[in-house]
Design a protein around this motif. Structure first.
Motif, PDB file in Angstrom:
ATOM      1  N   GLY A   1       0.808  -1.213   0.000  1.00 52.42           N
ATOM      2  CA  GLY A   1       0.000   0.000   0.000  1.00 52.42           C
ATOM      3  C   GLY A   1       0.844   1.266   0.000  1.00 52.42           C
ATOM      4  O   GLY A   1       1.962   1.292   0.513  1.00 52.42           O
ATOM      5  N   GLY A   2       0.287   2.286  -0.584  1.00 55.18           N
ATOM      6  CA  GLY A   2       0.992   3.560  -0.678  1.00 55.18           C
ATOM      7  C   GLY A   2       1.704   3.703  -2.011  1.00 55.18           C
ATOM      8  O   GLY A   2       2.130   4.797  -2.401  1.00 55.18           O
ATOM      9  N   SER A   3       1.776   2.595  -2.737  1.00 60.06           N
ATOM     10  CA  SER A   3       2.523   2.606  -3.994  1.00 60.06           C
ATOM     11  C   SER A   3       1.971   3.613  -5.010  1.00 60.06           C
ATOM     12  O   SER A   3       2.734   4.215  -5.764  1.00 60.06           O
ATOM     13  N   SER A   4       0.655   3.808  -4.991  1.00 58.81           N
ATOM     14  CA  SER A   4       0.048   4.707  -5.998  1.00 58.81           C
ATOM     15  C   SER A   4       0.647   6.110  -5.962  1.00 58.81           C
ATOM     16  O   SER A   4       0.783   6.753  -7.001  1.00 58.81           O
ATOM     17  N   ALA A   5       0.972   6.580  -4.749  1.00 56.81           N
ATOM     18  CA  ALA A   5       1.558   7.919  -4.649  1.00 56.81           C
ATOM     19  C   ALA A   5       3.081   7.859  -4.729  1.00 56.81           C
ATOM     20  O   ALA A   5       3.716   8.777  -5.267  1.00 56.81           O
TER      21      ALA A   5
ATOM     22  N   ILE B   1     -10.737   6.134  -6.443  1.00 56.80           N
ATOM     23  CA  ILE B   1      -9.565   7.015  -6.608  1.00 56.80           C
ATOM     24  C   ILE B   1      -8.602   6.354  -7.593  1.00 56.80           C
ATOM     25  O   ILE B   1      -8.087   6.982  -8.520  1.00 56.80           O
ATOM     26  N   ASN B   2      -8.382   5.056  -7.398  1.00 55.13           N
ATOM     27  CA  ASN B   2      -7.373   4.384  -8.222  1.00 55.13           C
ATOM     28  C   ASN B   2      -7.833   4.156  -9.663  1.00 55.13           C
ATOM     29  O   ASN B   2      -6.998   4.068 -10.562  1.00 55.13           O
ATOM     30  N   ILE B   3      -9.140   4.107  -9.891  1.00 51.30           N
ATOM     31  CA  ILE B   3      -9.609   4.044 -11.297  1.00 51.30           C
ATOM     32  C   ILE B   3      -9.205   5.348 -11.996  1.00 51.30           C
ATOM     33  O   ILE B   3      -8.700   5.352 -13.117  1.00 51.30           O
TER      34      ILE B   3
ATOM     35  N   SER C   1      -1.476  -6.761   1.060  1.00 46.97           N
ATOM     36  CA  SER C   1      -2.701  -6.051   0.674  1.00 46.97           C
ATOM     37  C   SER C   1      -3.136  -5.013   1.696  1.00 46.97           C
ATOM     38  O   SER C   1      -3.217  -5.305   2.883  1.00 46.97           O
ATOM     39  N   ASP C   2      -3.452  -3.830   1.209  1.00 47.30           N
ATOM     40  CA  ASP C   2      -4.018  -2.806   2.099  1.00 47.30           C
ATOM     41  C   ASP C   2      -5.377  -2.358   1.575  1.00 47.30           C
ATOM     42  O   ASP C   2      -5.773  -1.224   1.797  1.00 47.30           O
ATOM     43  N   VAL C   3      -6.060  -3.265   0.857  1.00 54.72           N
ATOM     44  CA  VAL C   3      -7.424  -2.887   0.454  1.00 54.72           C
ATOM     45  C   VAL C   3      -8.408  -3.978   0.829  1.00 54.72           C
ATOM     46  O   VAL C   3      -8.073  -5.164   0.866  1.00 54.72           O
TER      47      VAL C   3
ATOM     48  N   ILE D   1      -4.885  -2.489  -5.388  1.00 53.02           N
ATOM     49  CA  ILE D   1      -3.671  -2.377  -4.566  1.00 53.02           C
ATOM     50  C   ILE D   1      -2.560  -1.666  -5.356  1.00 53.02           C
ATOM     51  O   ILE D   1      -2.133  -2.140  -6.410  1.00 53.02           O
ATOM     52  N   GLY D   2      -2.138  -0.523  -4.846  1.00 51.44           N
ATOM     53  CA  GLY D   2      -1.084   0.269  -5.488  1.00 51.44           C
ATOM     54  C   GLY D   2      -1.415   0.664  -6.919  1.00 51.44           C
ATOM     55  O   GLY D   2      -0.522   0.953  -7.718  1.00 51.44           O
ATOM     56  N   SER D   3      -2.704   0.640  -7.273  1.00 50.28           N
ATOM     57  CA  SER D   3      -3.168   0.924  -8.643  1.00 50.28           C
ATOM     58  C   SER D   3      -2.619  -0.075  -9.663  1.00 50.28           C
ATOM     59  O   SER D   3      -2.424   0.263 -10.838  1.00 50.28           O
TER      60      SER D   3
HETATM   61  O1  LIG Z   1      -1.364   2.791  -2.946  1.00 49.15           O
HETATM   62  C1  LIG Z   1      -2.570   2.686  -2.978  1.00 49.15           C
HETATM   63  O2  LIG Z   1      -3.233   2.844  -3.997  1.00 49.15           O
HETATM   64  C2  LIG Z   1      -3.342   2.343  -1.756  1.00 49.15           C
HETATM   65  O3  LIG Z   1      -2.537   2.236  -0.647  1.00 49.15           O
HETATM   66  C3  LIG Z   1      -4.100   1.054  -2.000  1.00 49.15           C
HETATM   67  O4  LIG Z   1      -3.232   0.021  -2.230  1.00 49.15           O
END
Ligand SMILES: O=C(O)[C@H](O)CO
Length: 431
Positions: free
Chosen positions: A128-132, A163-165, A192-194, A202-204
């Motif tokens: 988690g957090g990977s998207s940012a 958000i991730n879509i 997994s953080d979802v 997860i992480g987009s």
């Molecule tokens: O990085 C993200 O998109 C959130 O933590 C979900 O995985």
């Protein structure tokens, strides 16, 4: 017994269970020249590349180094803090809103993965957090535009799946695009953080694929009244995507890349239950909590009150375990996070009722814009607040739970835990 201290100990037990140093050896083993992941063999004879992104990526990499260090040819991970590793370069990206380093991290990963050959093998550590933490916007979207869009999505309580879509359709690496860039074979180890361990979210999903569309991205932005507020470049990319002028995200899995979930919220809750039930009857109520933090709190405390008043559905004393991730619609300018806000709203419901203690904390150790993981409260907290003349409503309207709990000494501080499986809420109901 000090109930608050007991709940804090249980929370820490849950975090410990999902630390990469425990998860990696549970799921990975080395047999001669083969790496076995969940019973499947992969040859590492010729060595492999180690990549990763997310809040757990450093500790995951450290554990892989410990197990397979001799086979690592090169390693790069992007995390929200830094630490020196033996074989792996660490880049510090930004979270929850990406920065220049997140772009640098994404570019390096993209370049490295693209340069691998068909007979190369890689392990990618995703959490988690990977998207940012890694991001490369589709031109002409600038980093500034992307930051603004991310901020709007985060502040408006948009669920992470939605958000991730949106994120996946503004990015050159998300929604499977990073996975499409490589010819190599690889495995993705996922913490997994979802809720529901949805690999599309997860992480987009940088190395998976993505059934969602540009049209959905626009619908989501309109649904939350953000379409008019986002930068013109973002609208432009989405419009072009809908018209087919920008290709959609990959709609099929890359057959060379296999994903394995090695830890999730339930892993943590099960460990807590194992420990807690030596002392009290303990029930895992759900690992799938979602919703506005302050509203979720009301439901949770109503369950605790029902138990306390009528013994339904459990007799006291009893411990209830909940997991998942709530959201906060930011209305004020205060400091705090979803767990602290949940506890503050719970406190409002508990008031003078003795025998209900609630802890809520983020397993990554950092709740919202604060340096606390969460908080733990009971009727005594409300007595302290009264003595100090603290008005719960006022702090709630300003989303300032951190300041409130600093004054009542109710914060839980763990620092970065090196893992992330969403949040844990523990309620103790005593007779
Ligand atoms: O990085 C993200 O998109 C959130 O933590 C979900 O995985």
């Amino acid at each position: 017994m000090n109930t608050k201290a007991f709940l804090t100990e249980l929370f820490l037990t849950g975090i410990e269970a999902v630390k990469p140093e425990n998860l990696i050896p549970e799921h990975l083993s080395v047999n001669g020249k083969f790496l076995t992941i969940n019973g499947k063999n992969f040859s590492v004879e010729k060595g492999f590349y180690l990549f990763g992104s997310g809040k757990a990526s450093i500790q995951m990499a450290k554990s892989v180094e410990k197990l397979l260090g001799d086979y690592i040819k090169e390693g790069i991970v992007v995390c929200n803090y830094t630490e020196k590793l033996k074989k792996t370069e660490v880049i510090k990206g930004s979270h929850p809103v990406p920065d220049e380093n997140s772009v640098k991290g994404a570019e390096i990963l993209l370049q490295k993965l693209s340069s691998l050959k068909e007979d190369d093998f890689f392990i990618y550590l995703l959490s988690g957090g990977s998207s940012a933490l890694i991001e490369k916007p589709i031109p002409p979207i600038t980093l500034k535009d992307l930051k603004q869009t991310t901020q709007l999505l985060l502040e408006n309580s948009v669920p992470i799946e939605e958000i991730n879509i949106v994120r996946k359709h503004l990015s050159m690496i998300k929604g499977g695009r990073l996975g499409r860039a490589t010819k190599a074979k690889g495995v993705v180890l996922v913490i997994s953080d979802v809720v529901g361990d949805d690999l599309f979210t997860i992480g987009s999903a940088p190395l998976y694929y993505d059934p969602s569309t540009y049209q959905q991205a626009r619908d989501i932005l309109k649904k939350y009244n953000l379409w008019k507020k986002i930068p013109a470049t973002v609208k432009d990319v989405i419009r072009q995507g809908i018209e087919g002028k920008i290709p959609e995200t990959p709609k099929k899995e890359n057959p060379n890349i296999k994903h394995y979930i090695i830890g999730n919220n339930l892993t943590a809750l099960k460990k807590i239950k194992q420990k807690a039930e030596k002392k009290f009857p303990t029930f895992i109520m759900t690992s799938q909590i979602k919703g506005e933090a302050r509203e979720v709190a009301k439901v949770l405390i109503s369950i605790a009150k029902e138990i306390k008043n009528s013994g339904n559905p459990f007799k006291t004393p009893v411990l209830l375990l909940f997991g998942g991730e709530t959201t906060v619609t930011v209305r004020g300018k205060g400091k705090g996070g979803r767990n602290q806000e949940l506890c503050l709203s719970a406190l409002q419901e508990i008031k003078d009722t003795k025998g209900i203690t609630i802890l809520s904390g983020g397993t990554d150790g950092i709740d919202g814009n604060s340096d606390a993981a969460g908080a733990v409260v009971d009727w005594n907290t409300s007595a302290i607040a009264k003595e100090l003349n603290l008005d719960i409503n006022q702090y709630l309207s300003n989303n300032d739970s951190y300041s409130f709990f600093s004054k009542t000494d109710s914060l839980i501080k763990t620092g970065y835990t090196g893992t992330n499986v969403m949040d844990i809420t523990i309620i103790m109901v005593e007779g």
